[in-house]
Design an enzyme around this catalytic site. Structure first.
Site: not given
Ligand SMILES: CC1(C)S[C@@H]2[C@H](NC(=O)CCCC[C@H](NC(=O)C[NH3+])C(=O)[O-])C(=O)N2[C@H]1C(=O)[O-]
Length: 356
Positions: A69, A167, A307
């Site tokens: 992200s 989101s 991210g």
């Molecule tokens: C708000 C956050 C943390 S989540 C959002 C985005 N990443 C995602 O939406 C992926 C979420 C799934 C990632 C996965 N986790 C799972 O599958 C959990 N069941 C993992 O940890 O590899 C990003 O990047 N942002 C981060 C941000 O902006 O910091």
């Protein structure tokens, strides 16, 4: 005023702690411009562990990785440059530019860039089960409309503008706006407006290709079941994220990007000010337009983005004037202890020995 010197010894200890909590490797890079941000930087680099569990290759700050992200900040910069050029108005309805896309004309471009649209985050369903959710999409190619359709299957979480609710859907819509307003792909716009002007030679948008170009770290997904082994998640399309999370970069390029952004080299003052109109987003945190603010223990606030993409957690923040920037990455994800440890690198980088 001047920041305390970075505490690189503490930084090293934090990275080693992250390794002890399950990360194969970790690294951090600080660009420090002690007098003015455009003078010659003092660069601090700290690396620990391995970039590749198969070969044991050491983690290197030359390694590229997926920034998740942090991509949202690049997307916001492109849209805010378009706003400066009079091609988009932040307080106009998204549906004015993309007729019929969203079920509510009240959702504006600003709501989307500040996570106040109320649009449901489709990744909640997609990654409810971490490994199987990832395996189900890692080679898939989605259209923007596929992703928005997944979101619109759910009711909106709140009325437009009411509250901050993170989101990914918002920055998929932002990518659609960029492509509609320019007639180009987001890849072209990232390249022409950010990557080429700043000479970010490690930064790429290769979607839907699954490979990280050139020298790169492998990323390892931590399964939900603690005993199960790490999953090499390096190769994926990241089509589930695209303009919300599919960029590839390096700690050097992210330092350059954030120093340039906060130093006023990417946006005119009026648009940077819009980017820094803060709404509360958790303890000691705020969100602007594609930009996070974190308030540190020593009273310093830092600006950037985090991210989380399968296999990589990224932390990219700079001081208000861009004179000091920190970029850090750890090549695992879905590991809360590692995430909390890595957040503390901001304290060492910007509060130095005053860090709590
Ligand atoms: C708000 C956050 C943390 S989540 C959002 C985005 N990443 C995602 O939406 C992926 C979420 C799934 C990632 C996965 N986790 C799972 O599958 C959990 N069941 C993992 O940890 O590899 C990003 O990047 N942002 C981060 C941000 O902006 O910091």
């Amino acid at each position: 005023g001047a920041l305390p010197a970075p505490d690189t010894a503490a930084l090293g200890r934090l990275l080693r702690t992250a390794l002890g909590q399950g990360a194969p490797g970790a690294m951090a890079r600080i660009d420090d411009h002690p007098t003015a941000w455009n003078d010659h930087a003092v660069v601090h680099k700290v690396t620990e562990g391995t970039a590749d569990r198969r070969t044991g290759e050491a983690m290197s700050t030359a390694d590229r990785f997926r920034i998740g992200s942090v991509t949202k900040t690049f997307t916001a910069v492109v849209l805010l440059q378009l706003a400066a050029e009079g091609k988009v108005r932040l307080d106009t309805s998204v549906n004015h530019y993309l007729p019929g896309l969203l079920p509510d004309d009240r959702i504006t471009v600003r709501h989307v860039l500040s996570h106040r649209s109320g649009l449901y985050d489709y990744t909640n369903d997609m990654f409810a089960h971490t490994v199987s959710g990832f395996e189900a999409v890692r080679t898939k190619v989605f259209t923007y409309r596929d992703l928005v359709a997944r979101s619109l299957k759910h009711a909106r979480t709140h009325a437009p503008g009411a509250v901050y609710a993170y989101s990914n859907t918002n920055f998929v819509v932002a990518g659609m706006l960029v492509e509609k307003l320019t007639g180009h792909s987001v890849r072209t716009e990232y390249e022409n407006r950010v990557i080429k002007p700043l000479k970010l030679t490690d930064t790429f948008y290769v979607h839907p290709d699954t490979r990280i170009p050139g020298r790169h770290a492998h990323g390892y997904l931590t399964p939900d079941e603690a005993k199960a082994g790490l999953v090499d998640a390096t190769d994926q399309t990241v089509s589930w994220a695209q303009s919300a999370g599919a960029l590839i970069s390096s700690v050097r390029d992210l330092d350059t990007f954030l120093s340039a952004l906060l130093g006023g080299r990417l946006l005119p003052p009026a648009q940077l000010a819009e980017m820094e109109r803060w709404i509360p987003a958790g303890t000691a945190q705020a969100y602007g337009l594609g930009l996070r603010r974190r308030d540190l223990s020593c009273g310093v606030s830092v600006y950037g983005h985090t991210g989380a993409v399968q296999g990589f957690y990224t932390y990219a923040f700079a001081s208000k004037d861009g004179r000091r920037s920190l970029s850090a990455v750890v090549n695992t994800s879905n590991n809360g202890a590692v995430h909390l440890t890595m957040l503390r690198t901001l304290e060492s980088a910007f509060c130095g020995k005053k860090a709590k």
